[in-house]
Design an enzyme around this catalytic site. Structure first.
Site, PDB file in Angstrom:
ATOM      1  N   SER A  44       0.833  -1.203   0.000  1.00  0.00           N
ATOM      2  CA  SER A  44       0.000   0.000   0.000  1.00  0.00           C
ATOM      3  C   SER A  44       0.873   1.261   0.000  1.00  0.00           C
ATOM      4  O   SER A  44       1.610   1.497  -0.951  1.00  0.00           O
ATOM      5  CB  SER A  44      -0.956  -0.032   1.187  1.00  0.00           C
ATOM      6  OG  SER A  44      -1.935   0.982   1.071  1.00  0.00           O
ATOM      7  N   ASP A  62      -0.515  -4.000  -4.020  1.00  0.00           N
ATOM      8  CA  ASP A  62      -1.642  -3.082  -4.115  1.00  0.00           C
ATOM      9  C   ASP A  62      -1.253  -1.680  -3.653  1.00  0.00           C
ATOM     10  O   ASP A  62      -1.741  -1.180  -2.619  1.00  0.00           O
ATOM     11  CB  ASP A  62      -2.861  -3.575  -3.333  1.00  0.00           C
ATOM     12  CG  ASP A  62      -4.162  -3.066  -3.973  1.00  0.00           C
ATOM     13  OD1 ASP A  62      -4.237  -3.036  -5.206  1.00  0.00           O
ATOM     14  OD2 ASP A  62      -5.087  -2.680  -3.235  1.00  0.00           O
ATOM     15  N   HIS A  75      -8.061  -5.157  -0.695  1.00  0.00           N
ATOM     16  CA  HIS A  75      -6.771  -4.448  -0.637  1.00  0.00           C
ATOM     17  C   HIS A  75      -5.662  -5.378  -0.132  1.00  0.00           C
ATOM     18  O   HIS A  75      -4.543  -5.373  -0.661  1.00  0.00           O
ATOM     19  CB  HIS A  75      -6.923  -3.244   0.286  1.00  0.00           C
ATOM     20  CG  HIS A  75      -5.798  -2.262   0.234  1.00  0.00           C
ATOM     21  ND1 HIS A  75      -5.202  -1.855  -0.940  1.00  0.00           N
ATOM     22  CD2 HIS A  75      -5.162  -1.578   1.231  1.00  0.00           C
ATOM     23  CE1 HIS A  75      -4.250  -0.975  -0.681  1.00  0.00           C
ATOM     24  NE2 HIS A  75      -4.199  -0.787   0.631  1.00  0.00           N
TER      25      HIS A  75
END
Length: 453
Positions: A157, A181, A251
């Site tokens: 992330s 992601d 996610h």
């Protein structure tokens, strides 16, 4: 009373020693997130010599480390935004699986103080600062004899963009960056220098699993992987009734797909393609153009693909489907159908396969109807959750999904089934038969003739 005091003191001293000897990832809570945290970064080193007890690297004296080996590969793992302050649920598995896969210097980058906040913008602002701090450590490693070529940064992330910032500081000479992601909010419209980019390392691979919410949609790497199209992941809640999992499941799936690649249960094979729709239509299932490396695999071993042949200015997008739980593998086949109906037919074909032990698996029906024209071969992608080696029976069902009107027949001149995961396996055929709409037909296939192509 004296004995009791001594006992309490002894316990306290032992706990203090343990905390000193085995530093751990900073564990915070929602209270810390509400009040906000000042940025602090600690680097926790794990090796095969100290797999369960980390060594905290000293910022301005990395060479004082007892376990750091400059001749070995250095792998950094960088987490992302932590709105609740807890340690990432995947961190223990990541550490264990990476060390079991390769003899490395594994460094967990703990910036939980700085990532734990309800103000996402604050965490975003801290990303550049974390990269600056990491540079001070890496510079010392380089002086000690470590090579940029053998450095590998795995960022989750926001951590993916931190990895990109670090890579920029070394002009893209770091060996590899994996973005799991990469965060979309606050980065989607930014130029390459303000986010992860394919120029940040010699090889950049990215897994996009939540492109319609928390993740980044556009390609960022040398190769970008889009599981199930990159949006809704199987097994994840589709409504708010799923609670917190509704917000984080898609996610986090990129992380768990990466972890699956380290477990060795199966290789998740992917298919370079322009779009997910083209992949589902069977247009991108032949990787012969990429020989001798064939189709790229997802995860830790993605860099074994022909990375040298891929220009950084031309990213590769790869699509694939997964199952809904670990190890997430799907076993793909191409079903080739040649019909001899005079009239054009549009519809779907569902396929089941059965092995000699009686195990039966059913494919997912293709999301789009196929068009069957006389003497024209149609390719249909079929995916199964289980791999059956020796197939004894095949069952096909043709459907137009219409509720009214006459039932149709699909006259098959030739059917051929080819395994994509194991292309060396015998291809199976059947000739001259008729499928009645909505009626399952089961038959024993025969080996295809050499002239069948």
């Amino acid at each position: 009373m004296l004995k009791l005091c001594f006992f309490i003191c002894l316990i306290y001293c032992v706990q203090s020693d343990e905390e000193t000897e085995c530093p751990e990832f900073t564990d915070l809570n929602i209270g810390n997130a509400l009040s906000g945290t000042e940025l602090q970064v600690q680097l926790l080193l794990y090796t095969r010599e100290n797999p369960n007890c980390s060594e905290r690297l000293i910022e301005h004296n990395v060479t004082a480390s007892k376990y750091f080996n400059t001749s070995k590969k250095v792998v950094f793992v960088i987490h992302g935004f932590r709105p609740t302050g807890s340690a990432p649920a995947w961190l223990g598995d990541m550490k264990k699986l990476l060390l079991s896969s390769e003899d490395i210097n594994l460094i967990i980058v703990d910036w939980n103080r700085g990532a734990t906040t309800v103000n996402y913008v604050t965490a975003v602002e801290n990303c550049g600062k974390v990269a600056e701090i990491l540079k001070t450590y890496i510079d010392q490693m380089l002086v000690g004899g470590t090579s940029l070529d053998t450095m590998y940064i795995i960022g989750v992330s926001l951590g993916a963009h931190i990895a990109g910032f670090v890579g920029q500081k070394y002009n893209g000479k770091i060996g590899r960056i994996t973005g799991l992601d990469p965060a979309g909010p606050s980065f989607t419209r930014q130029p390459p220098e303000w986010r992860l980019d394919r120029s940040d390392a010699q090889f950049v691979d990215v897994i996009h699993s939540d492109t319609d919410a928390l993740g980044f949609k556009k390609p960022l790497g040398t190769i970008d992987f889009y599981p199930n199209g990159g949006m809704d992941q199987p097994g994840c809640p589709q409504t708010l009734f799923g609670g917190i999992e509704y917000f984080k499941c898609d996610h986090q799936r990129a992380v768990f797909l990466f972890l699956s690649s380290l477990k060795g249960k199966c290789n998740i094979i992917t298919y370079p393609c322009d779009s997910y729709l083209d992949y589902k239509r069977g247009k991108c299932l032949d990787c012969e153009a990429f020989q001798p490396m064939s189709c790229p695999v997802l995860g830790y071993y993605a860099d074994r693909w022909n990375k040298v042949l891929i220009p950084k200015s031309s990213p590769t997008k790869a699509y694939f489907d997964t199952s809904d739980q670990d190890p997430f593998c799907m076993y793909n086949y191409i079903l080739y159908i040649t019909t001899w109906n005079k009239s054009i037919r549009r519809g779907f074909i569902k396929i089941k396969i059965t092995d000699y032990a009686g195990n039966t698996v059913e494919s997912e029906m293709n999301s789009e109807a196929s068009t069957f024209q006389q003497y024209k071969r149609v390719k249909i992608l079929a995916g199964f959750h289980q791999d059956l080696d020796k197939i004894s029976k095949i069952s096909l069902t043709f459907s137009t999904k219409t509720l009214i009107g006459p039932k149709h027949k699909l006259r098959i001149l030739q059917m051929r089934l080819k395994s994509l995961n194991n292309p060396e396996r015998l291809q199976l055929c059947r000739y001259d038969f008729v499928l009645m709409e909505n009626i399952e037909l089961t038959f024993k296939p025969i080996p295809c003739l050499e002239t069948d192509t």
